[in-house]
Design an enzyme around this catalytic site. Sequence first.
Site, PDB file in Angstrom:
ATOM      1  N   ASP A 298       2.936  -6.437   3.571  1.00  0.00           N
ATOM      2  CA  ASP A 298       2.547  -5.320   4.452  1.00  0.00           C
ATOM      3  C   ASP A 298       2.814  -5.663   5.912  1.00  0.00           C
ATOM      4  OD1 ASP A 298       1.534  -2.955   5.421  1.00  0.00           O
ATOM      5  OD2 ASP A 298      -0.561  -3.572   5.290  1.00  0.00           O
TER       6      ASP A 298
ATOM      7  N   GLU B 149      -4.879   2.091   2.577  1.00  0.00           N
ATOM      8  CA  GLU B 149      -5.018   0.940   3.484  1.00  0.00           C
ATOM      9  C   GLU B 149      -5.254   1.438   4.905  1.00  0.00           C
ATOM     10  OE1 GLU B 149      -4.068  -2.012   6.434  1.00  0.00           O
ATOM     11  OE2 GLU B 149      -2.892  -0.220   6.109  1.00  0.00           O
ATOM     12  N   GLU B 150      -4.551   2.519   5.272  1.00  0.00           N
ATOM     13  CA  GLU B 150      -4.532   2.923   6.688  1.00  0.00           C
ATOM     14  C   GLU B 150      -5.842   3.536   7.174  1.00  0.00           C
ATOM     15  OE1 GLU B 150      -2.355   1.896   8.521  1.00  0.00           O
ATOM     16  OE2 GLU B 150      -0.424   1.781   7.506  1.00  0.00           O
TER      17      GLU B 150
ATOM     18  N   HIS C 257       0.838  -1.216   0.000  1.00  0.00           N
ATOM     19  CA  HIS C 257       0.000   0.000   0.000  1.00  0.00           C
ATOM     20  C   HIS C 257       0.861   1.249   0.000  1.00  0.00           C
ATOM     21  CE1 HIS C 257       0.117   0.987   4.386  1.00  0.00           C
ATOM     22  NE2 HIS C 257       0.056  -0.314   4.595  1.00  0.00           N
TER      23      HIS C 257
ATOM     24  N   HIS D  65       3.677   2.776  12.748  1.00  0.00           N
ATOM     25  CA  HIS D  65       2.809   3.948  12.957  1.00  0.00           C
ATOM     26  C   HIS D  65       3.422   4.999  13.883  1.00  0.00           C
ATOM     27  CE1 HIS D  65      -1.129   1.600  11.755  1.00  0.00           C
ATOM     28  NE2 HIS D  65      -0.159   1.476  10.870  1.00  0.00           N
TER      29      HIS D  65
ATOM     30  N   ASP E  32       6.141   0.550   6.745  1.00  0.00           N
ATOM     31  CA  ASP E  32       4.679   0.450   6.551  1.00  0.00           C
ATOM     32  C   ASP E  32       4.213   1.579   5.644  1.00  0.00           C
ATOM     33  OD1 ASP E  32       2.050  -0.260   6.720  1.00  0.00           O
ATOM     34  OD2 ASP E  32       1.763   0.488   8.752  1.00  0.00           O
TER      35      ASP E  32
HETATM   36 ZN   LIG Z   1       0.521  -1.289   6.373  1.00  0.00          ZN
END
Ligand SMILES: [Zn+2]
Length: 462
Positions: A350, A322-323, A276, A421, A288
């Site tokens: 991912d 995606e997030e 993503h 994140h 990520d």
């Molecule tokens: Zn991800």
Amino acid sequence: MSAFLDPGNGAWTAEQIAAMSRIREAALSDDFALAELRHLTNNIGPRLAGSAQAAQAVEFVAGEMRALGAAVTLEKTTVPHWVRGVETGALVDWKGMTPNTVQKIVLTALGGSGATPAAGITAPVVVVPTFDDLKRLPQGALKGKILLFNHAFDRQLAAEGLGGEAYGQSVIYRAAGPSLAASAGAVAVLVRSVGGADYRLPHTGIAFYDPALPKVPAAAVTAEDADLIADLAAQGPVQMHLTLTPQNLPKVESYNVIADWKGSSHPEQVVIVSGHLDSWDLGTGAIDDGAGIAVSMQAIHLMQKLGIHPQRTIRFVAWMDEESGGEGSQTYAADHAGELKDHVGALESDLGCDHPTGIIFDGAPALKEWLAPVAHQLAPIGASVLTPGDDVGEDVMSVVGKGVPGFTPAQDSRFYFNYHHTAADTFDKVDPRHLGENAAVMAVLAYALADSSTPAPRAPAP
Ligand SMILES: [Zn+2]
């Protein structure tokens, strides 16, 4: 035992098996993926869905794939546009405090969070470890209060290589906690960060709000700050001043980037290789999921570089959003619903970019035996373990749910959730050797699925 030493050629010729070996070695030595990742993270930067950088990343990736000779299309999708604002927190009253002082609380707003007034709010904090503890609170106990969900990420599980399981046990508090707290009358919600690091780093992530309830301001506090608040709250009342001023703006148009390396004899049959493109905004989205994008781009690059034209189409997809809700993958599943019977496999990376130990597959049990010759070609990099599983990537789930076999590299998950994140998800976290290993898994598997004598075995459609 002899089958383990040499599983034979299975659905491939000796020439095709040799091609897998060449692809693997090229993936380890070719620095294309690293250069693409460096540009995405260092030059473009964070790529939150709806942001100018996400739009730039779409243009960049599309241009790179066109330059490889792939057939590129941009698939329109509509994504949330949330913008982070001021985010500060401080304890202003607690037992044993020094008069006229405050204690700073390190926090970051959750994606989609509502806002406090610009001057912030001051309210007592109530701490609960679990949803069960929340249910046991007397009626009205949260009215006008700030609720802290203090559910600890299980570091021992992560240390034993079960990072995804540890994440799954805690992420529910971040995803569902805000609306549950709102329904109980809380004015704001804090969630203990869902991650394992020790360096007072808050981990953001999406909060899924019930549209029928107020969008209460919601933030992740660091594990250390959650411990601090819980300790003081056990001693007496704790008051906090909290300011969160994010904005939920109107949705905007964005795109999945699709790039086809057309099949030589069955172009309508498709293998998806994907990651993503959007990321959170605190770091630069290297693990990520810039790495997932880069290793997927590498699969097409290696076909071009080695002059390989499999029978079926290898379709690179850079998923958008995606997030913050997965709009891109839902759009794809809807737009291509009639073609999914010809999708012979869907790969997504991912789960970061640490060493891969093999492949997780989601589909017919017969895939394990079918993939044995492919796994044998990944043994030289330590990636030959084939494991059934039901989490092969959030974005491909929408097609895997329709019967398309799904695959993802099985990665070392001990450290991923330390950075996930956070502001520390940056380019330096990617080990070039591991990036090459993951690229090898993606490219070899994509090639194998695209060039086998018969398509991968498929479970009956659900
Ligand atoms: Zn991800």
